[in-house]
Design a protein around this motif. Structure first.
Motif, PDB file in Angstrom:
ATOM      1  N   CYS A  11      22.802  78.895   3.793  1.00  7.22           N
ATOM      2  CA  CYS A  11      22.446  77.962   2.726  1.00  7.22           C
ATOM      3  C   CYS A  11      22.292  78.756   1.421  1.00  7.22           C
ATOM      4  O   CYS A  11      21.557  79.741   1.386  1.00  7.22           O
ATOM      5  CB  CYS A  11      21.141  77.253   3.083  1.00  7.22           C
ATOM      6  SG  CYS A  11      20.494  76.225   1.751  1.00  7.22           S
TER       7      CYS A  11
ATOM      8  N   CYS B 128      18.332  78.339   0.482  1.00 12.61           N
ATOM      9  CA  CYS B 128      17.236  78.910   1.281  1.00 12.61           C
ATOM     10  C   CYS B 128      17.684  80.013   2.214  1.00 12.61           C
ATOM     11  O   CYS B 128      16.858  80.610   2.894  1.00 12.61           O
ATOM     12  CB  CYS B 128      16.496  77.804   2.038  1.00 12.61           C
ATOM     13  SG  CYS B 128      17.345  77.212   3.514  1.00 12.61           S
TER      14      CYS B 128
ATOM     15  N   CYS C 280      22.012  73.722   3.233  1.00 12.23           N
ATOM     16  CA  CYS C 280      21.786  73.348   4.640  1.00 12.23           C
ATOM     17  C   CYS C 280      21.305  71.905   4.750  1.00 12.23           C
ATOM     18  O   CYS C 280      21.459  71.283   5.784  1.00 12.23           O
ATOM     19  CB  CYS C 280      20.834  74.326   5.323  1.00 12.23           C
ATOM     20  SG  CYS C 280      19.131  74.219   4.798  1.00 12.23           S
TER      21      CYS C 280
ATOM     22  N   CYS D  49      18.183  71.053  -0.293  1.00 10.98           N
ATOM     23  CA  CYS D  49      18.569  72.444  -0.570  1.00 10.98           C
ATOM     24  C   CYS D  49      19.788  72.489  -1.491  1.00 10.98           C
ATOM     25  O   CYS D  49      19.884  73.353  -2.349  1.00 10.98           O
ATOM     26  CB  CYS D  49      18.895  73.190   0.723  1.00 10.98           C
ATOM     27  SG  CYS D  49      17.460  73.933   1.529  1.00 10.98           S
TER      28      CYS D  49
ATOM     29  N   CYS E 171      13.969  70.931   6.270  1.00 13.17           N
ATOM     30  CA  CYS E 171      15.369  70.595   5.994  1.00 13.17           C
ATOM     31  C   CYS E 171      15.949  69.523   6.914  1.00 13.17           C
ATOM     32  O   CYS E 171      16.822  68.763   6.506  1.00 13.17           O
ATOM     33  CB  CYS E 171      16.230  71.850   6.089  1.00 13.17           C
ATOM     34  SG  CYS E 171      15.852  73.066   4.817  1.00 13.17           S
TER      35      CYS E 171
ATOM     36  N   CYS F 130      11.698  77.251   2.377  1.00 17.26           N
ATOM     37  CA  CYS F 130      12.110  77.018   3.762  1.00 17.26           C
ATOM     38  C   CYS F 130      11.803  78.190   4.700  1.00 17.26           C
ATOM     39  O   CYS F 130      12.229  78.187   5.856  1.00 17.26           O
ATOM     40  CB  CYS F 130      13.608  76.666   3.887  1.00 17.26           C
ATOM     41  SG  CYS F 130      14.179  75.457   2.700  1.00 17.26           S
TER      42      CYS F 130
HETATM   43 ZN   LIG Z   1      18.601  75.357   2.871  1.00 13.43          ZN
END
Ligand SMILES: [Zn+2]
Ligand SMILES: [Zn+2]
Length: 424
Positions: A280, A283, A305, A309, A370, A418
């Motif tokens: 991601c 994060c 993700c 995000c 998430c 995250c």
């Molecule tokens: Zn993420």
């Protein structure tokens, strides 16, 4: 009147165009100096009964063009509550003089009596415009019921035993693929090796070797737990192109399974490098592209993700981004473009976000992570999605709000985003 165009980045205001003849770009006034104190400078709007947002721009100026759909949307959404007017100062140069504007686009906020309350120069997003009205103490909602779904108490309790639920994604931990990380006193249950790598990429400063030594995977053939690092993995693909992973303690059993269900036999080390290859951009968690949002920044393509995000990428990279997200229920595409940390365009315009939250022991609402976030093409889809998830709590927010929440984060907060035990 001759109009001068300056490169957006050459001035403090991103995406504003200088209007006055002979004014050098570096003399251009930054937007931050435009304030309510200058209220008396424009001609009063006569006969106004509603608060009014006046935007002075030009058809061909890029930030003005990006303002156009926002203004159109506000005009429709707040019809009868607020007047929205656009004046093209290239077609009508006298208006530039009349309203004493130096740069375009300029937005002027008037109260219902026609008194100027505030002016802003440069691109101004919907959420910021609405926020400014609120700050100015002008109610443009007209008693409209506060839109959006809020669910603070679950419709039904989650009664699944803890060891049957993946601690990362909250899905049922399939007994054929269950993966376990044994700590000193307790153990963490994951639905499979993929969620282990998501977990691993969510730990700050994790040592792969120390972490891996604690991991056991379920042997596909016997159903017993086996050490993850010495197991064999049949790495295949499902109809959606998403990776499938079956673990085998015994290589012969893996080869036998491979004959009926094709895939590649790989070691833990190869599996790890595959699993950690796509991350991601916000994060840094491991993610499969099939599960992710596409994020384009400059000429680079990456992944978020989750939907929230993906908005965070604009905050982390301090860049304009284009996001392609899938409706959480139907998979329909939702496209978001940002400009200067605000929403520049949203397709479809009805798209909304779900902010999955849970109440902490301190009684405060925090992000549920998430796996509990999503975008939807409309509220009806979110409603259906929630009906299938009675244990879910949180609230509906606008996609502009999802972006604004991320833009507010400091670099320190973004670094912890995250991360297990760090994300607040
Ligand atoms: Zn993420
Ligand atoms: Zn999982």
């Amino acid at each position: 009147m001759k109009i001068m165009i300056v490169a957006a980045l050459a001035v403090a205001v991103i995406g504003a165009v200088a209007l006055k003849k002979g004014r050098a770009p570096n003399e251009s006034k930054p937007a931050t100096t435009a304030a309510a104190g200058e209220a008396s400078k424009s001609a009063p709007v006569t006969g106004a009964k509603l608060p009014k947002l006046l935007d002075l721009g030009a058809g061909k100026c890029i930030p003005c063009k990006m303002m156009a759909p926002i203004l159109e949307g506000l005009k429709k959404e707040y019809a009868g509550k607020m007047d929205v007017e656009f004046i093209d100062v290239w077609q009508n140069p006298a208006a530039g003089e009349q309203y004493k504007i130096e740069m375009i686009p300029t937005q002027i906020f008037y109260d219902a009596g026609g008194k100027e309350l505030f002016r802003h120069t440069g691109f101004f997003g919907k959420e910021d415009i609405l926020g400014k009205w609120k700050e100015l103490g002008v109610d443009i909602s007209g008693g409209k019921p506060s839109a959006g779904i809020v669910r603070e108490t679950p419709g039904a309790a989650d009664t699944r035993p803890r060891e049957a639920v993946c601690s990362m994604c909250d899905e049922d931990a399939n007994p054929k693929t269950k993966t376990v990380v044994k700590g000193q006193s307790e153990q963490r249950v994951l639905c499979g090796p993929h969620c282990y790598f998501i977990y691993f990429s969510s730990i700050v400063g994790a040592d792969p070797k120390a972490e891996e030594a604690k991991v056991s995977v379920t042997d596909w053939a016997s159903g017993n737990l086996a050490a993850a690092t010495t197991a064999n993995y049949l790495y295949g693909m499902d109809a959606k192109g998403r990776a499938t992973i079956k673990a085998f303690a015994d290589k012969d059993a893996a080869t036998k399974e491979q004959q009926s269900n094709p895939g590649n036999l790989v070691s833990w080390d190869v599996l790890r490098s595959k699993e950690l290859a796509t991350r991601c951009v916000f994060c840094d968690r491991a993610v499969y592209p099939e599960d992710a949002c596409g994020v384009k920044f400059g000429t680079t393509h990456g992944h978020g993700c989750c939907t929230h995000c993906s908005m965070g990428v604009a905050a982390r990279l301090k860049q304009d981004i284009e996001v392609e997200a899938k409706d959480g229920l139907t998979g329909e595409l939702i496209r978001v473009k940002t400009l200067d940390g605000q929403i520049a365009s949203l397709e479809p315009a009805t798209a909304i976000a779900w902010f999955g939250q849970k109440k902490g022991p301190d009684g405060k609402w925090a992000s549920a992570g998430c796996f509990k976030q999503g975008f939807f093409v409309n509220e009806a889809n979110l409603q259906k999605w929630l009906e299938a998830r009675p244990a879910m709590t949180g609230r509906q927010i606008s996609i502009a709000q999802a972006l604004a929440d991320k833009m507010k984060l400091s670099p320190e907060q973004i670094a912890k985003a995250c991360k297990l035990g760090e994300c607040k």
